[in-house]
Design a protein around this motif. Sequence first.
Motif, short mmCIF file in Angstrom:
data_model
loop_
_atom_site.label_atom_id
_atom_site.label_comp_id
_atom_site.label_asym_id
_atom_site.label_seq_id
_atom_site.Cartn_x
_atom_site.Cartn_y
_atom_site.Cartn_z
N PRO A 150 -1.60 -9.69 -15.50
CA PRO A 150 -2.68 -10.24 -16.33
C PRO A 150 -3.12 -11.64 -15.94
O PRO A 150 -4.24 -12.05 -16.27
N SER A 151 -2.27 -12.39 -15.24
CA SER A 151 -2.62 -13.76 -14.85
C SER A 151 -3.36 -13.84 -13.53
O SER A 151 -3.80 -14.92 -13.12
N ALA A 152 -3.52 -12.70 -12.84
CA ALA A 152 -4.18 -12.72 -11.52
C ALA A 152 -5.66 -13.08 -11.65
O ALA A 152 -6.32 -12.72 -12.62
N ALA A 173 -10.33 -11.05 2.95
CA ALA A 173 -9.70 -9.83 3.46
C ALA A 173 -9.11 -9.06 2.28
O ALA A 173 -8.61 -9.65 1.32
N GLY A 174 -9.18 -7.74 2.35
CA GLY A 174 -8.67 -6.93 1.25
C GLY A 174 -9.19 -5.52 1.33
O GLY A 174 -9.39 -4.97 2.42
N LEU A 175 -9.47 -4.95 0.15
CA LEU A 175 -9.88 -3.56 0.08
C LEU A 175 -11.40 -3.42 0.04
O LEU A 175 -12.06 -4.02 -0.80
N PHE A 176 -11.94 -2.61 0.94
CA PHE A 176 -13.35 -2.22 0.86
C PHE A 176 -13.46 -0.98 -0.01
O PHE A 176 -14.24 -0.94 -0.95
N HIS A 177 -12.68 0.06 0.31
CA HIS A 177 -12.55 1.17 -0.63
C HIS A 177 -11.34 2.03 -0.32
O HIS A 177 -10.84 2.07 0.81
N GLY A 223 -9.68 -15.79 6.23
CA GLY A 223 -8.34 -16.20 6.57
C GLY A 223 -7.30 -15.39 5.83
O GLY A 223 -7.60 -14.30 5.32
N PRO A 224 -6.06 -15.90 5.74
CA PRO A 224 -4.99 -15.18 5.06
C PRO A 224 -5.34 -14.88 3.60
O PRO A 224 -6.01 -15.66 2.94
N ARG A 225 -4.87 -13.76 3.10
CA ARG A 225 -5.17 -13.33 1.75
C ARG A 225 -4.50 -14.21 0.71
O ARG A 225 -3.44 -14.78 0.94
N ASP A 226 -5.13 -14.30 -0.44
CA ASP A 226 -4.61 -15.02 -1.60
C ASP A 226 -3.84 -14.03 -2.47
O ASP A 226 -4.45 -13.14 -3.08
N GLU A 227 -2.53 -14.16 -2.53
CA GLU A 227 -1.71 -13.20 -3.27
C GLU A 227 -1.90 -13.31 -4.78
O GLU A 227 -1.42 -12.44 -5.53
N THR A 270 -2.24 -8.44 4.66
CA THR A 270 -2.27 -7.18 3.93
C THR A 270 -0.99 -6.41 4.22
O THR A 270 -0.64 -6.20 5.38
N VAL A 271 -0.30 -5.98 3.17
CA VAL A 271 0.98 -5.30 3.32
C VAL A 271 0.73 -3.82 3.66
O VAL A 271 0.04 -3.10 2.93
N ILE A 272 1.31 -3.38 4.77
CA ILE A 272 1.23 -1.98 5.21
C ILE A 272 2.64 -1.43 5.25
O ILE A 272 3.46 -1.85 6.07
N ARG A 273 2.93 -0.51 4.35
CA ARG A 273 4.24 0.13 4.31
C ARG A 273 4.21 1.44 5.09
O ARG A 273 3.16 2.06 5.23
N THR A 274 5.39 1.85 5.56
CA THR A 274 5.51 3.15 6.20
C THR A 274 6.70 3.87 5.62
O THR A 274 7.78 3.30 5.44
N VAL A 275 6.51 5.15 5.28
CA VAL A 275 7.62 6.02 4.85
C VAL A 275 7.70 7.19 5.80
O VAL A 275 6.67 7.68 6.30
N PRO A 276 8.91 7.66 6.12
CA PRO A 276 9.04 8.77 7.07
C PRO A 276 8.70 10.11 6.41
O PRO A 276 8.78 10.27 5.19
N GLY A 277 8.32 11.07 7.27
CA GLY A 277 8.12 12.43 6.78
C GLY A 277 6.70 12.92 6.96
O GLY A 277 5.80 12.19 7.39
#
Length: 271
Positions: free
Chosen positions: A63-65, A73-77, A230-234, A261-268
């Motif tokens: 709620p404070s964001a 930089a961020g999400l376009f869609h 530049g770098p994203r504002d968290e 931007t955080v990019i995670r990877t999960v196996p499978g």
Amino acid sequence: MSQLPFAATTPISVARVGLKTRDAETLASYYREIVGLNELSRSNGTISLGVGTRPLLVLEADPSARPDDPHSAGLFHTAFLLPSRADLGRWVKRAIEKRIPIDGASDHLVSEALYLTDPEGNGIEIYADRAKDTWMRDGGGVAIATNKLDIPSLLADVPADDAGWQGAPENSVVGHVHLRVGDPVVAEEWWHSQFGFDTMAKYGADAVFLASGGYHHHIGANSWRSRGAGPRDEGRTGLAWVEMRSSLAEKPSELQDSWGTVIRTVPGMLA
């Protein structure tokens, strides 16, 4: 039951998207009512939505964001891929009946798409792919355009006695994620080196489309409004992370692209 879309069967595909939100309840309601996702779980301010038992979107309440900056930089869609053209026609028919506001409607040759914006400014695409064997090749990639969408033709694909839109159908997936970046060339190099993605198409110097396994794109990256960012504002709302599913990975991992931007990877593989 429909088959999984081609986008989800490649060696690497999009699994889930996480959004940071000031009001998770309002966003959850929007994605249920407009996109047709189901609420799967909630805990400690986090709401997970998806189809069947498969999560596609995670809302993380803060709620404070501060509101997202569309020039950063961020999400376009986030692009929700429906299994068939008739499914997209059902969604369009409901959108017309319910007067759901849309931002655009396009025929991209490889796909047909509608565009929306959620209550916190996050872009959404709802689309269906054309059959892969109809895609026109352009060098080593595919031909992608932005033409007028034929709405009457889409509606004609829905049977006359059809039950209508019943929510996002089984085997809907996040087909791709389109990112705002400061420099598409830097983004292209990053996805080449970190994920081995192929460049499938470009829109001049401002947008690049990248994929695994011959799909038209799992990741888009553009600088239409964010050139030089530049770098994203968290501390802002918007994209929290993108999670990729990889048959090549042996364990979960997490990276940050050139803008944080955080990019995670999960196996499978998706089943």
